[in-house]
Structure formats: C-alpha cells, structure tokens
Design a protein around this motif. Structure first.
Motif, PDB file in Angstrom:
ATOM      1  N   ALA A 160       0.835  -1.206   0.000  1.00 13.58           N
ATOM      2  CA  ALA A 160       0.000   0.000   0.000  1.00 13.58           C
ATOM      3  C   ALA A 160       0.871   1.259   0.000  1.00 13.58           C
ATOM      4  CB  ALA A 160      -0.935  -0.009   1.212  1.00 13.58           C
ATOM      5  N   LEU A 188      -6.976   2.357  -2.977  1.00 19.55           N
ATOM      6  CA  LEU A 188      -6.561   1.301  -2.041  1.00 19.55           C
ATOM      7  C   LEU A 188      -7.712   0.325  -1.770  1.00 19.55           C
ATOM      8  CD1 LEU A 188      -4.411   3.420   0.414  1.00 19.55           C
ATOM      9  CD2 LEU A 188      -3.580   1.689  -1.192  1.00 19.55           C
ATOM     10  N   SER A 223      -5.073   1.247   4.876  1.00 20.30           N
ATOM     11  CA  SER A 223      -5.228   2.435   4.036  1.00 20.30           C
ATOM     12  C   SER A 223      -5.130   3.713   4.853  1.00 20.30           C
ATOM     13  CB  SER A 223      -6.572   2.395   3.301  1.00 20.30           C
ATOM     14  OG  SER A 223      -6.641   1.279   2.461  1.00 20.30           O
TER      15      SER A 223
END
Length: 158
Positions: free
Chosen positions: A105, A133, A143
């Motif tokens: 991420a 995300l 996230s």
C-alpha cells in the motif's frame, strides 16, 4: 475423449502455469464437452495424487503474482474464492496481518501520490487514493495508516 488425452490436455495447461482443481475441471469441461464429468474428475484426482496438480501450490503462486501487481488482501482472497479454492486453504496461506500489505500500500500511495502532489486529509486527492486502495483490496486500517503517514511525510497543501 479418452483419459490419456484428457491427462495430456491437463498437463499442457499445468505446464503453462499452476491451476486450481476447479479451474482445471472447468477448462477441461469447456474445451471437451463430450468428455464425461466422472472421467475428468478421475484424471484430475490422479494428477492431484501424483502431486502434479496442487491447490496449495496454485494459491502460493497466485498470491505472489497478485502481490507483485499491487493487489491487497481482500482482492486476492476474492479472486481465489472465485477460482474455487477452499476458504480453509486461503486462510492458511493468506494473512491479513502480513506486513506485506503495508509495504504494498505504501508503494502504491507513493507512486500515485507523487502524481498528485501534497494533499490534506479529506481532500479530493485523499479520497481518490483511499478509493484506489479499497479497489485494490487493502484493509481500511492499512489504508488509513498509509495515507496519514503520506500526508505527514509530504506535508499538507492548503
């Protein structure tokens, strides 16, 4: 179609990439509708018993590949379920607490964030990255953590 021909077709598919048992069954059924389902099952069970087809190997390979393409936990899990892999096997091999999700991420946010420049919490840029995300299947906790860290590191506009 005889068992030897079905076996050859299955082996050809497995030579190209790993397949789940479900995928291979469907592939053989679609390409050879004249073949009896019991015959296809027999051939594939035999390949499984000889360790030539393995759902565990397929899951391991699939997870590695999808991670390399920047996909998160939920996306990968849903893809595996759609490919007929059992929940128990997925749960054994795919862990939501894996540190890889944060790294993946972060990499994705850094790449996309560089195009957007500095932004603040709640801005349209923030929401754009949050949607990205989510669509990639990252857990919301990951996230939020990554986006907050990005804003802190790159400063807020405004």
């Amino acid at each position: 179609m005889d068992a030897a021909s079905l076996r050859k077709k299955a082996m050809d598919a497995l030579a190209r990439r790993e397949h789940s048992f479900f995928e291979l069954t469907k592939k053989l059924q679609d390409k050879h509708p004249e073949a009896e389902e019991s015959q296809i099952q027999f051939v594939l069970e035999r390949l499984r018993s000889q360790n030539l087809q393995s759902d565990a190997r397929f899951v391991e390979s699939f997870i590695r590949y999808r991670k390399s393409k920047g996909f998160g936990f939920y996306h990968i899990k849903n893809d595996l379920l759609g490919r007929g892999v059992g929940r128990d096997l997925i749960d054994d091999m795919l862990n939501i607490r894996d540190d890889d999700w944060i790294e993946l991420a972060t990499s994705l946010v850094n790449r996309r964030g560089a195009l957007l420049g500095a932004f603040s919490f709640g801005s349209s840029e923030y929401h754009k990255l949050a949607r990205l995300l989510k669509s990639r299947g990252f857990p919301s906790a990951v996230s939020s953590k990554i986006l907050k860290a990005y804003i802190f590191e790159h400063g807020e506009k405004g």
